[in-house]
Design an enzyme around this catalytic site. Structure first.
Site, mmCIF file in Angstrom:
data_model
loop_
_atom_site.group_PDB
_atom_site.id
_atom_site.type_symbol
_atom_site.label_atom_id
_atom_site.label_comp_id
_atom_site.label_asym_id
_atom_site.label_seq_id
_atom_site.Cartn_x
_atom_site.Cartn_y
_atom_site.Cartn_z
ATOM 1 N N ASP A 1 48.741 33.149 49.973
ATOM 2 C CA ASP A 1 47.968 34.297 49.481
ATOM 3 C C ASP A 1 48.930 35.443 49.155
ATOM 4 O O ASP A 1 49.887 35.711 49.898
ATOM 5 C CB ASP A 1 46.953 34.738 50.549
ATOM 6 C CG ASP A 1 45.868 35.625 49.974
ATOM 7 O OD1 ASP A 1 44.695 35.192 49.936
ATOM 8 O OD2 ASP A 1 46.191 36.771 49.561
ATOM 9 N N ASN B 1 34.879 32.499 51.996
ATOM 10 C CA ASN B 1 34.065 33.673 51.716
ATOM 11 C C ASN B 1 33.107 33.302 50.588
ATOM 12 O O ASN B 1 33.479 32.593 49.653
ATOM 13 C CB ASN B 1 34.942 34.850 51.286
ATOM 14 C CG ASN B 1 35.781 35.386 52.434
ATOM 15 O OD1 ASN B 1 35.354 35.360 53.585
ATOM 16 N ND2 ASN B 1 36.970 35.863 52.133
ATOM 17 N N GLN C 1 33.707 37.658 48.705
ATOM 18 C CA GLN C 1 34.443 36.766 47.797
ATOM 19 C C GLN C 1 34.849 37.559 46.567
ATOM 20 O O GLN C 1 34.003 38.217 45.948
ATOM 21 C CB GLN C 1 33.572 35.573 47.390
ATOM 22 C CG GLN C 1 34.308 34.599 46.485
ATOM 23 C CD GLN C 1 33.461 33.401 46.072
ATOM 24 O OE1 GLN C 1 32.296 33.286 46.452
ATOM 25 N NE2 GLN C 1 34.047 32.525 45.287
ATOM 26 N N VAL D 1 37.384 36.149 44.181
ATOM 27 C CA VAL D 1 37.800 35.237 43.103
ATOM 28 C C VAL D 1 36.734 34.137 42.974
ATOM 29 O O VAL D 1 36.520 33.365 43.922
ATOM 30 C CB VAL D 1 39.180 34.613 43.394
ATOM 31 C CG1 VAL D 1 39.557 33.616 42.304
ATOM 32 C CG2 VAL D 1 40.253 35.700 43.500
ATOM 33 N N HIS E 1 37.572 28.505 47.299
ATOM 34 C CA HIS E 1 38.872 28.396 47.972
ATOM 35 C C HIS E 1 38.679 28.543 49.464
ATOM 36 O O HIS E 1 37.873 29.342 49.932
ATOM 37 C CB HIS E 1 39.866 29.446 47.456
ATOM 38 C CG HIS E 1 39.311 30.835 47.421
ATOM 39 N ND1 HIS E 1 38.459 31.262 46.434
ATOM 40 C CD2 HIS E 1 39.480 31.892 48.242
ATOM 41 C CE1 HIS E 1 38.130 32.522 46.644
ATOM 42 N NE2 HIS E 1 38.731 32.932 47.751
ATOM 43 N N HIS F 1 40.408 29.621 52.867
ATOM 44 C CA HIS F 1 41.522 30.368 53.457
ATOM 45 C C HIS F 1 41.974 29.634 54.717
ATOM 46 O O HIS F 1 41.143 29.268 55.564
ATOM 47 C CB HIS F 1 41.078 31.773 53.882
ATOM 48 C CG HIS F 1 40.691 32.693 52.775
ATOM 49 N ND1 HIS F 1 41.525 33.701 52.324
ATOM 50 C CD2 HIS F 1 39.554 32.789 52.029
ATOM 51 C CE1 HIS F 1 40.901 34.380 51.354
ATOM 52 N NE2 HIS F 1 39.715 33.852 51.167
HETATM 53 P P1 AMP Z 1 38.387 35.960 48.401
HETATM 54 O O1 AMP Z 1 38.353 37.431 48.626
HETATM 55 O O2 AMP Z 1 37.812 35.142 49.534
HETATM 56 O O3 AMP Z 1 37.773 35.606 47.059
HETATM 57 O O4 AMP Z 1 39.914 35.542 48.361
HETATM 58 C C1 AMP Z 1 40.699 35.675 47.220
HETATM 59 C C2 AMP Z 1 42.125 35.731 47.704
HETATM 60 O O5 AMP Z 1 42.961 35.486 46.593
HETATM 61 C C3 AMP Z 1 42.534 37.082 48.299
HETATM 62 O O6 AMP Z 1 42.942 36.896 49.643
HETATM 63 C C4 AMP Z 1 43.684 37.526 47.383
HETATM 64 O O7 AMP Z 1 44.718 38.184 48.094
HETATM 65 C C5 AMP Z 1 44.144 36.211 46.805
HETATM 66 N N1 AMP Z 1 44.816 36.278 45.521
HETATM 67 C C6 AMP Z 1 44.406 36.967 44.426
HETATM 68 N N2 AMP Z 1 45.270 36.770 43.409
HETATM 69 C C7 AMP Z 1 46.242 35.944 43.879
HETATM 70 C C8 AMP Z 1 47.425 35.386 43.310
HETATM 71 N N3 AMP Z 1 47.787 35.620 42.041
HETATM 72 N N4 AMP Z 1 48.190 34.580 44.093
HETATM 73 C C9 AMP Z 1 47.845 34.348 45.366
HETATM 74 N N5 AMP Z 1 46.739 34.839 45.959
HETATM 75 C C10 AMP Z 1 45.950 35.648 45.226
#
Ligand code: AMP
Length: 114
Positions: free
Chosen positions: A31, A87, A94, A96, A100, A102
């Site tokens: 992450d 999430n 959430q 993204v 995914h 974590h």
């Molecule tokens: P969520 O909030 O559960 O959707 O998690 C999305 C995660 O993606 C967050 O912990 C971000 O820090 C991570 N994230 C966003 N962009 C990137 C990236 N380019 N490379 C690695 N992690 C990322």
């Protein structure tokens, strides 16, 4: 064709990442904003938006993500335990819209989460 998600672009090497594992079904990378010494995202190559979008045909895929989490946790030396989190949606924070898992560890984690 639908626009690629951020994590599809990472899978395709269009956005750099610190990849720790990949196979035919998923990728796993660190992450960018780690919440613990080990914070890895395990992402199916299939762009399922969220847990709410899973169907019965994804059952094996979700099991596979957890088996990968276990294998990566061992490789990262998380012998004292770790946490896995999906999430989901607005209240789940959430950010993204590509499913995914974590994998978080390397320090004692608090409970309940905020
Ligand atoms: P969520 O909030 O559960 O959707 O998690 C999305 C995660 O993606 C967050 O912990 C971000 O820090 C991570 N994230 C966003 N962009 C990137 C990236 N380019 N490379 C690695 N992690 C990322």
């Amino acid at each position: 064709m639908a626009e690629k998600t951020l994590f599809q672009k990472i899978a395709d090497g269009e956005i750099p990442s610190d990849m720790v594992y990949q196979d035919a079904h998923c990728i796993a990378f660190r992450d960018i904003q780690p919440q613990a010494p080990v914070h890895i995202l395990i992402v199916p190559r299939k762009p399922i938006p969220s847990l709410d979008d899973l169907t019965a045909e994804d059952q094996d895929l979700v099991g596979h993500l957890f088996l990968c989490a276990r294998q990566i946790a061992a490789a990262e030396g998380l012998s004292r335990g770790y946490r896995t989190v999906f999430n989901c949606g607005e209240h789940g924070q959430q950010t993204v819209p590509h499913l995914h898992l974590h994998l978080i560890g390397g320090r004692p984690l608090r409970w309940p989460p905020g």
